[in-house]
Design a protein around this motif. Sequence first.
Motif, PDB file in Angstrom:
ATOM      1  N   ASN A   1       0.799  -1.066   0.010  1.00 11.22           N
ATOM      2  CA  ASN A   1       0.096   0.126   0.151  1.00 11.22           C
ATOM      3  C   ASN A   1       0.828   1.232  -0.087  1.00 11.22           C
ATOM      4  OD1 ASN A   1       0.879   0.139   2.553  1.00 11.22           O
ATOM      5  ND2 ASN A   1      -0.900  -0.769   3.593  1.00 11.22           N
ATOM      6  N   MET A   2       0.388   2.342   0.149  1.00 14.24           N
ATOM      7  CA  MET A   2       0.943   3.631   0.120  1.00 14.24           C
ATOM      8  C   MET A   2       2.193   3.810   1.320  1.00 14.24           C
ATOM      9  SD  MET A   2       1.695   6.255  -1.324  1.00 14.24           S
ATOM     10  CE  MET A   2       0.449   6.717  -2.593  1.00 14.24           C
ATOM     11  N   TYR A   3       1.864   3.156   2.455  1.00 18.70           N
ATOM     12  CA  TYR A   3       2.858   3.027   3.611  1.00 18.70           C
ATOM     13  C   TYR A   3       4.241   2.258   3.204  1.00 18.70           C
ATOM     14  CZ  TYR A   3       4.708   2.231   8.111  1.00 18.70           C
ATOM     15  OH  TYR A   3       5.294   1.934   9.256  1.00 18.70           O
ATOM     16  N   TRP A   4       3.798   1.110   2.510  1.00 19.00           N
ATOM     17  CA  TRP A   4       4.989   0.255   2.072  1.00 19.00           C
ATOM     18  C   TRP A   4       5.712   0.945   0.938  1.00 19.00           C
ATOM     19  CZ3 TRP A   4       6.267  -1.982   6.009  1.00 19.00           C
ATOM     20  CH2 TRP A   4       5.548  -2.528   6.805  1.00 19.00           C
ATOM     21  N   PHE A   5       5.028   1.690   0.062  1.00 18.51           N
ATOM     22  CA  PHE A   5       5.447   2.387  -1.032  1.00 18.51           C
ATOM     23  C   PHE A   5       6.465   3.475  -0.419  1.00 18.51           C
ATOM     24  CE2 PHE A   5       5.489   5.782  -4.250  1.00 18.51           C
ATOM     25  CZ  PHE A   5       5.935   5.036  -5.333  1.00 18.51           C
ATOM     26  N   ILE A   6       6.107   4.284   0.415  1.00 18.23           N
ATOM     27  CA  ILE A   6       7.044   5.246   0.844  1.00 18.23           C
ATOM     28  C   ILE A   6       8.410   4.787   1.654  1.00 18.23           C
ATOM     29  CG2 ILE A   6       7.050   7.199   2.729  1.00 18.23           C
ATOM     30  CD1 ILE A   6       3.890   7.689   1.754  1.00 18.23           C
ATOM     31  N   LEU A   7       8.010   3.678   2.524  1.00 20.68           N
ATOM     32  CA  LEU A   7       9.115   2.955   3.192  1.00 20.68           C
ATOM     33  C   LEU A   7       9.996   1.975   2.257  1.00 20.68           C
ATOM     34  CD1 LEU A   7       7.593   2.330   6.752  1.00 20.68           C
ATOM     35  CD2 LEU A   7       9.223   4.128   6.138  1.00 20.68           C
ATOM     36  N   SER A   8       9.580   1.781   1.159  1.00 23.02           N
ATOM     37  CA  SER A   8      10.234   0.694   0.332  1.00 23.02           C
ATOM     38  C   SER A   8      11.775   1.178   0.228  1.00 23.02           C
ATOM     39  CB  SER A   8       9.524   0.355  -0.998  1.00 23.02           C
ATOM     40  OG  SER A   8       9.468   1.235  -1.510  1.00 23.02           O
ATOM     41  N   PRO A   9      12.198   2.172  -0.344  1.00 18.99           N
ATOM     42  CA  PRO A   9      13.549   2.314  -0.365  1.00 18.99           C
ATOM     43  C   PRO A   9      14.312   2.052   0.922  1.00 18.99           C
ATOM     44  CG  PRO A   9      12.298   4.479  -1.282  1.00 18.99           C
ATOM     45  CD  PRO A   9      11.431   3.466  -0.516  1.00 18.99           C
ATOM     46  N   ILE A  10      13.938   2.356   2.115  1.00 18.66           N
ATOM     47  CA  ILE A  10      14.681   2.046   3.126  1.00 18.66           C
ATOM     48  C   ILE A  10      14.632   0.651   3.527  1.00 18.66           C
ATOM     49  CG2 ILE A  10      14.590   2.604   5.700  1.00 18.66           C
ATOM     50  CD1 ILE A  10      13.188   5.361   4.893  1.00 18.66           C
ATOM     51  N   ILE A  11      13.655  -0.092   3.169  1.00 20.98           N
ATOM     52  CA  ILE A  11      13.409  -1.624   3.579  1.00 20.98           C
ATOM     53  C   ILE A  11      14.292  -2.283   2.534  1.00 20.98           C
ATOM     54  CG2 ILE A  11      11.821  -3.589   3.405  1.00 20.98           C
ATOM     55  CD1 ILE A  11       9.649  -1.547   4.302  1.00 20.98           C
ATOM     56  N   ILE A  12      14.412  -1.689   1.321  1.00 24.91           N
ATOM     57  CA  ILE A  12      15.187  -2.629   0.129  1.00 24.91           C
ATOM     58  C   ILE A  12      16.609  -2.196   0.496  1.00 24.91           C
ATOM     59  CG2 ILE A  12      16.015  -2.148  -2.146  1.00 24.91           C
ATOM     60  CD1 ILE A  12      12.947  -2.233  -2.963  1.00 24.91           C
ATOM     61  N   ALA A  13      17.140  -1.061   1.210  1.00 20.38           N
ATOM     62  CA  ALA A  13      18.407  -1.053   1.287  1.00 20.38           C
ATOM     63  C   ALA A  13      18.858  -1.663   2.633  1.00 20.38           C
ATOM     64  CB  ALA A  13      18.562   0.816   1.904  1.00 20.38           C
ATOM     65  N   LEU A  14      17.846  -1.932   3.722  1.00 26.03           N
ATOM     66  CA  LEU A  14      18.288  -2.804   4.630  1.00 26.03           C
ATOM     67  C   LEU A  14      18.509  -4.147   4.017  1.00 26.03           C
ATOM     68  CD1 LEU A  14      15.728  -1.294   7.431  1.00 26.03           C
ATOM     69  CD2 LEU A  14      18.422  -1.296   7.308  1.00 26.03           C
ATOM     70  N   TYR A  15      17.514  -4.575   3.173  1.00 28.72           N
ATOM     71  CA  TYR A  15      18.071  -6.003   2.729  1.00 28.72           C
ATOM     72  C   TYR A  15      18.990  -6.194   1.812  1.00 28.72           C
ATOM     73  CZ  TYR A  15      13.376  -7.406   4.413  1.00 28.72           C
ATOM     74  OH  TYR A  15      12.231  -7.811   5.253  1.00 28.72           O
ATOM     75  N   GLN A  16      19.591  -5.029   1.479  1.00 29.77           N
ATOM     76  CA  GLN A  16      20.971  -5.125   0.474  1.00 29.77           C
ATOM     77  C   GLN A  16      21.933  -4.968   1.208  1.00 29.77           C
ATOM     78  OE1 GLN A  16      20.842  -5.830  -2.810  1.00 29.77           O
ATOM     79  NE2 GLN A  16      18.690  -6.192  -2.456  1.00 29.77           N
ATOM     80  N   PHE A  17      21.954  -4.759   2.496  1.00 27.29           N
ATOM     81  CA  PHE A  17      23.197  -4.562   3.371  1.00 27.29           C
ATOM     82  C   PHE A  17      23.998  -5.706   3.433  1.00 27.29           C
ATOM     83  CE2 PHE A  17      25.503  -4.705   7.521  1.00 27.29           C
ATOM     84  CZ  PHE A  17      26.046  -3.454   7.124  1.00 27.29           C
ATOM     85  N   PRO A  18      23.560  -6.829   3.624  1.00 29.50           N
ATOM     86  CA  PRO A  18      24.463  -7.966   3.370  1.00 29.50           C
ATOM     87  C   PRO A  18      25.329  -8.021   2.339  1.00 29.50           C
ATOM     88  CG  PRO A  18      22.359  -8.844   4.461  1.00 29.50           C
ATOM     89  CD  PRO A  18      22.019  -7.273   3.768  1.00 29.50           C
ATOM     90  N   ALA A  19      24.642  -7.691   1.172  1.00 22.11           N
ATOM     91  CA  ALA A  19      25.448  -7.895  -0.180  1.00 22.11           C
ATOM     92  C   ALA A  19      26.591  -6.830  -0.163  1.00 22.11           C
ATOM     93  CB  ALA A  19      24.716  -7.654  -1.320  1.00 22.11           C
ATOM     94  N   VAL A  20      25.988  -5.543   0.367  1.00 16.31           N
ATOM     95  CA  VAL A  20      27.099  -4.274   0.360  1.00 16.31           C
ATOM     96  C   VAL A  20      28.322  -4.794   1.284  1.00 16.31           C
ATOM     97  CG1 VAL A  20      27.357  -2.352   1.079  1.00 16.31           C
ATOM     98  CG2 VAL A  20      25.557  -2.822  -0.349  1.00 16.31           C
ATOM     99  N   ALA A  21      27.995  -5.479   2.494  1.00 12.82           N
ATOM    100  CA  ALA A  21      29.138  -5.756   3.295  1.00 12.82           C
ATOM    101  C   ALA A  21      30.209  -6.774   2.710  1.00 12.82           C
ATOM    102  CB  ALA A  21      28.349  -6.180   4.782  1.00 12.82           C
ATOM    103  N   LEU A  22      29.348  -7.701   2.206  1.00  9.10           N
ATOM    104  CA  LEU A  22      30.200  -8.842   1.403  1.00  9.10           C
ATOM    105  C   LEU A  22      31.032  -8.166   0.416  1.00  9.10           C
ATOM    106  CD1 LEU A  22      30.764 -11.828   1.582  1.00  9.10           C
ATOM    107  CD2 LEU A  22      29.198 -12.109  -0.057  1.00  9.10           C
ATOM    108  N   TYR A  23      30.548  -7.140  -0.590  1.00  7.71           N
ATOM    109  CA  TYR A  23      31.231  -6.459  -1.368  1.00  7.71           C
ATOM    110  C   TYR A  23      32.518  -5.792  -0.750  1.00  7.71           C
ATOM    111  CZ  TYR A  23      32.737  -4.066  -5.587  1.00  7.71           C
ATOM    112  OH  TYR A  23      33.325  -3.355  -6.440  1.00  7.71           O
ATOM    113  N   TRP A  24      32.208  -5.183   0.270  1.00 10.16           N
ATOM    114  CA  TRP A  24      33.142  -4.144   1.053  1.00 10.16           C
ATOM    115  C   TRP A  24      34.329  -4.864   1.608  1.00 10.16           C
ATOM    116  CZ3 TRP A  24      34.433  -3.952   6.499  1.00 10.16           C
ATOM    117  CH2 TRP A  24      35.112  -2.793   6.773  1.00 10.16           C
ATOM    118  N   LEU A  25      33.874  -6.129   2.254  1.00  5.20           N
ATOM    119  CA  LEU A  25      35.125  -7.087   2.476  1.00  5.20           C
ATOM    120  C   LEU A  25      35.937  -7.440   1.486  1.00  5.20           C
ATOM    121  CD1 LEU A  25      33.269  -9.257   5.267  1.00  5.20           C
ATOM    122  CD2 LEU A  25      34.980  -7.758   5.822  1.00  5.20           C
ATOM    123  N   TYR A  26      35.349  -7.962   0.226  1.00  5.63           N
ATOM    124  CA  TYR A  26      35.889  -8.409  -0.730  1.00  5.63           C
ATOM    125  C   TYR A  26      36.932  -7.381  -1.397  1.00  5.63           C
ATOM    126  CZ  TYR A  26      36.655  -8.609  -5.807  1.00  5.63           C
ATOM    127  OH  TYR A  26      37.303  -8.782  -7.207  1.00  5.63           O
TER     128      TYR A  26
END
Length: 65
Positions: free
Chosen positions: A33-58
């Motif tokens: 809904n509109m609530y999740w639409f507004i928060l989706s960039p933040i939520i996606i960023a949180l779910y992408q954090f493990p990939a970013v952390a692994l790339y940083w370690l690499y």
Amino acid sequence: MKKLTSVLWISGCILLSIAGFVLFYILYAPDFNMYWFILSPIIIALYQFPAVALYWLYKKKKNQK
């Protein structure tokens, strides 16, 4: 860094990134809904954090040489 090790690090980053998007879709798409639409960039960023952390370690290990 050996070529096989580099490929494994990068493929791990890609798999974690895909898993983050899939998890977001599974959890939030059924009740989107509109609530999740507004928060989706933040939520996606949180779910992408493990990939970013692994790339940083690499990158950190690659630059140690």
